[in-house]
Write an enzyme that holds these catalytic residues in place. Structure first.
Site, PDB file in Angstrom:
ATOM      1  N   LYS A 221       0.811  -1.226   0.000  1.00  4.17           N
ATOM      2  CA  LYS A 221       0.000   0.000   0.000  1.00  4.17           C
ATOM      3  C   LYS A 221       0.842   1.273   0.000  1.00  4.17           C
ATOM      4  O   LYS A 221       2.024   1.271   0.331  1.00  4.17           O
ATOM      5  CB  LYS A 221      -1.001  -0.039   1.154  1.00  4.17           C
ATOM      6  CG  LYS A 221      -2.146  -1.009   0.782  1.00  4.17           C
ATOM      7  CD  LYS A 221      -3.359  -0.894   1.632  1.00  4.17           C
ATOM      8  CE  LYS A 221      -4.437  -1.828   1.049  1.00  4.17           C
ATOM      9  NZ  LYS A 221      -5.480  -2.113   2.007  1.00  4.17           N
ATOM     10  N   ARG A 255      -4.221  -9.936   4.683  1.00  2.00           N
ATOM     11  CA  ARG A 255      -4.582  -9.951   3.259  1.00  2.00           C
ATOM     12  C   ARG A 255      -3.361  -9.483   2.473  1.00  2.00           C
ATOM     13  O   ARG A 255      -2.929  -8.338   2.622  1.00  2.00           O
ATOM     14  CB  ARG A 255      -5.780  -9.022   3.037  1.00  2.00           C
ATOM     15  CG  ARG A 255      -6.296  -8.989   1.606  1.00  2.00           C
ATOM     16  CD  ARG A 255      -7.492  -8.040   1.485  1.00  2.00           C
ATOM     17  NE  ARG A 255      -8.002  -8.014   0.120  1.00  2.00           N
ATOM     18  CZ  ARG A 255      -7.507  -7.246  -0.847  1.00  2.00           C
ATOM     19  NH1 ARG A 255      -6.496  -6.428  -0.621  1.00  2.00           N
ATOM     20  NH2 ARG A 255      -8.033  -7.296  -2.064  1.00  2.00           N
TER      21      ARG A 255
HETATM   22  N1  HH2 Z   1      -7.676  -3.484   0.365  1.00  2.00           N
HETATM   23  C1  HH2 Z   1      -7.932  -3.493  -0.958  1.00  2.00           C
HETATM   24  C2  HH2 Z   1      -9.045  -4.180  -1.458  1.00  2.00           C
HETATM   25  N2  HH2 Z   1      -9.847  -4.897  -0.632  1.00  2.00           N
HETATM   26  N3  HH2 Z   1     -10.377  -5.674   1.538  1.00  2.00           N
HETATM   27  C3  HH2 Z   1     -10.129  -5.690   2.855  1.00  2.00           C
HETATM   28  N4  HH2 Z   1     -10.913  -6.408   3.679  1.00  2.00           N
HETATM   29  N5  HH2 Z   1      -9.082  -5.006   3.396  1.00  2.00           N
HETATM   30  C4  HH2 Z   1      -8.234  -4.255   2.628  1.00  2.00           C
HETATM   31  O1  HH2 Z   1      -7.297  -3.634   3.180  1.00  2.00           O
HETATM   32  C5  HH2 Z   1      -8.471  -4.206   1.219  1.00  2.00           C
HETATM   33  C6  HH2 Z   1      -9.581  -4.928   0.704  1.00  2.00           C
HETATM   34  C7  HH2 Z   1      -7.041  -2.741  -1.903  1.00  2.00           C
HETATM   35  O2  HH2 Z   1      -5.933  -3.502  -2.277  1.00  2.00           O
HETATM   36  P1  HH2 Z   1      -5.731  -4.381  -3.649  1.00  2.00           P
HETATM   37  O3  HH2 Z   1      -6.709  -5.475  -3.736  1.00  2.00           O
HETATM   38  O4  HH2 Z   1      -4.318  -4.766  -3.713  1.00  2.00           O
HETATM   39  O5  HH2 Z   1      -5.940  -3.381  -4.813  1.00  2.00           O
HETATM   40  P2  HH2 Z   1      -7.174  -3.058  -5.733  1.00  2.00           P
HETATM   41  O6  HH2 Z   1      -8.127  -2.300  -4.883  1.00  2.00           O
HETATM   42  O7  HH2 Z   1      -6.583  -2.195  -6.822  1.00  2.00           O
HETATM   43  O8  HH2 Z   1      -7.741  -4.320  -6.248  1.00  2.00           O
END
Ligand code: HH2
Length: 280
Positions: A221, A255
């Protein structure tokens, strides 16, 4: 402590790893590499081989400023991957706020709904409640991904996030979702500036003691980029460090994108915390 999900009662006496499967062409960290079903499923298999306990499949990018994805598009991205992933022997989570995606994914055998909007869209709570056992992750966010950067204004961010999560979890329980089915998440990077994310890490034990298992996502992040000066592909060391601090302060589910490295780091952490389990 356990997390009850549709098919698995996940033992949280040791930290569990939720591997991220982004089926988005615009995801901030893996840029659409898994946009096709076959490659997404190959990625799922890789994460399971690397030691993931849960696969978190998402078709809507929630990075700051991301535009909403039309429902038909999200269904088309997510469901074929869920359909294949449920045969891999680990719990399958669907990262969505869309009720129809939740419903159809649960019908296909998904175990958990991971909703960054904490089931606040109309019908979402009822959809999960109508399933007898499905797990749910309730995350803190203010506003919507498109506008959340303007919402990063807090007095005491840890107190506000804790109050929100507690209230929301109690509301969800009141609608008939058993406490054992619920995990809570501070939503690192969602309507929060770096100093807010770091306060949530430093004082994370205040969230871990609320009474629900804590799920936390620091992987790659932006705050880690600000701290280290490194772009997304070079944030593994920072991600592992934040992950371990988080686990040390009570996180039960992490995660992450980099499952193999996370499993190694957690193995060392567990050996330090319970050396008797390791026959060395
Ligand atoms: N962060 C992201 C997406 N979903 N769900 C939970 N429960 N907690 C989190 O911190 C969280 C989440 C964002 O990260 P990422 O999936 O890597 O990116 P993107 O939103 O571009 O898919």
């Amino acid at each position: 402590m356990h997390w009850q999900t549709a098919r698995f009662r996940i033992d949280l006496s040791r930290p569990r790893v939720m591997g991220i499967v982004n089926v988005t062409p615009d995801s901030f960290s893996d840029g659409g590499a898994h946009a096709k079903v076959a490659s997404a499923l190959a990625h799922c298999e890789r994460l399971v081989a690397d030691g993931a306990d849960i696969l978190d499949i998402g078709g809507e990018s929630t990075r700051p400023g991301a535009p909403p994805v039309p429902l038909a598009e999200e269904l088309q991205r997510v469901l074929p991957v869920v359909r294949g992933a449920v045969s891999l022997g680990v719990a399958v989570s669907v990262d969505t706020s869309a009720v129809e995606v939740m419903r159809q994914a649960l019908d296909l055998g998904a175990d958990i709904v991971n909703d960054v909007r904490a089931l606040r869209r109309p019908g979402a709570l009822a959809c999960v409640a109508s399933h007898p056992r499905a797990g749910v992750c309730l995350m803190h966010m203010k506003g919507e991904p498109e506008t959340m950067r303007d919402q990063a204004v807090y007095g005491d961010v840890v107190a506000e996030v804790a109050a929100f999560l507690k209230q929301r979890a109690l509301e969800v329980e009141a609608e008939g979702i058993d406490r054992a089915r619920i995990a809570i998440d501070p939503g690192i990077g969602f309507a929060k500036a770096a100093r807010h994310n770091l306060a949530l890490l430093a004082r994370q034990s205040e969230l871990a003691s609320l009474g629900w298992p804590l799920l936390v996502g620091w992987s790659r992040k932006a705050t880690l980029g600000l701290l280290t000066g490194r772009p997304v592909p070079e944030r593994l060391a920072a991600s592992l460090s934040a992950m371990l601090v988080s686990v040390q302060q009570g996180a039960r589910i992490v995660r992450v994108h980099d499952v193999a490295a996370t499993v190694d780091a957690l193995t060392v952490w567990r050996a330090a915390n319970g050396p008797a389990d390791f026959d060395l």
